[in-house]
Scaffold this active site. Structure first.
Site, PDB file in Angstrom:
ATOM      1  CE  LYS A 115      71.388  28.437  35.784  1.00 37.56           C
ATOM      2  NZ  LYS A 115      71.877  27.699  34.591  1.00 37.56           N
ATOM      3  CE  LYS A 197      60.980  24.560  36.869  1.00 38.39           C
ATOM      4  NZ  LYS A 197      61.920  24.980  35.835  1.00 38.39           N
ATOM      5  CE  LYS A 200      68.837  20.354  35.143  1.00 38.62           C
ATOM      6  NZ  LYS A 200      68.899  19.854  33.760  1.00 38.62           N
TER       7      LYS A 200
END
Length: 332
Positions: A115, A197, A200
């Site tokens: 992040k 992966k 979203k």
């Protein structure tokens, strides 16, 4: 009557549209958990603000998330469904646990590194310490099991380390939780980059199938899914694209990978992709219909949030009171 079932805790951020990865990896399995466990399902809006949010969108998604959970089969009468910021004990326990969490432990967290790279202009303290808030979320309810995707295993391990450390200093404070990783569909991969992966937050919409995508969109995304050079529909480490599609089809149909391979033996990728899309759209259609009905009833959703927050607070206060007393705080 005291609930003697073991406790399960699960949290989801209201920060984006949930994908079939979220659905197959966790949400689809929630209803059966309520038969075996005392379940807490938390909309973790406090976690969401580690990345800049538009307030109106965050509020909207905070309604959408419980609506989607209920539409997916989660019964709010059998489970505790609530919003994290409605239970202040989460933030208070997180601060206490921050003082029992090592800087080195947090600096090694993979998601912090990921992040930080994605949001280089906003590497804030909350982003660094949010694994401790996650530990507080879990430990607050004396949680026995945490249903997770593989990518969250590191966070549960940190939670276990924090609980062990605290228990060594102050015995019998926290239950040390165990992660539960579903055997099938635990990690649904991107349709465009099958070595990653499904996320979203992926900027490539063709890589992600969302629970609320309409049928035409679902079919189109699967038609564009990355496969492999040869046409054999088999599970293999050398064929990540096809293996991912087989996993998705297996999860939506209940068939084993071997059964899927046999069903599509000698058939082409085009036919297989269409079948995967059809199976996905068919399973999601009733979920989408119920979701629209629930979202139109804001008063009902608020009543679920309120009831859930009251139940969660009852359990949270027990743990927090014990922790406060053990660390030396004065309880009035």
């Amino acid at each position: 009557m005291i609930d003697s079932r073991p406790v399960s805790f699960s949290g989801v951020q209201p920060s984006g549209n949930l994908t079939i990865g979220n659905y197959l990896g966790a949400i689809k399995n929630f209803p059966e958990f309520s038969e075996k466990y005392k379940c807490f399902y938390c909309v973790v809006d406090e976690h969401a603000i580690t990345v800049r949010q538009k307030p109106a969108e965050l509020r909207r998604r905070t309604y959408e998330t419980p609506a989607l959970y209920i539409a997916c089969g989660l019964d709010p009468e059998k489970n505790t469904l609530y919003v994290q910021s409605h239970v202040p004990a989460h933030a208070e326990l997180a601060w206490i646990l921050n003082c029992f969490t090592m800087f080195g432990e947090l600096s090694r967290m993979t998601q912090f590194k990921d992040k930080s790279a994605k949001h280089a202009d906003n590497i804030n303290a909350g982003l660094f310490t949010y694994p401790t808030l996650m530990a507080a979320d879990i430990l607050l309810y004396q949680t026995d099991v945490v249903p997770i995707g593989i990518d969250q295993k590191q966070h549960v391990e940190l939670t276990r380390n924090i609980a062990d450390r605290f228990n060594q200093l102050f015995p019998d404070t926290f239950t040390v939780p165990e992660p539960i990783i579903p055997k099938a569909g635990a990690k649904i991969m991107s349709l465009q980059e099958p070595d990653k992966k499904m996320s979203k937050s992926d900027e490539n919409e063709n890589a992600v199938v969302r629970i609320l995508d309409d049928r035409d969109t679902i079919i189109r995304k699967f038609k564009r899914a990355v496969t492999d050079s040869d046409s054999a529909i088999v599970c293999s480490p050398d064929k990540p694209g096809v293996t991912n599609l087989i996993t998705i089809y297996s999860c939506f149909t209940g068939k084993t990978a071997e059964e899927v391979e046999k069903e599509f033996e000698g058939r082409g990728y085009g036919e297989f992709k269409l079948a995967v899309g059809d199976a996905c759209a068919a399973k999601l259609a009733p979920v989408q219909e119920e979701y629209k009905r629930l979202l139109a009833d804001k008063a009902y959703l608020e009543s679920v949030m309120k009831k859930g927050a009251e139940e969660a607070t009852y359990y949270a206060r027990k743990t927090l009171s014990k922790v406060r007393r053990k660390v030396g705080f004065v309880n009035l």
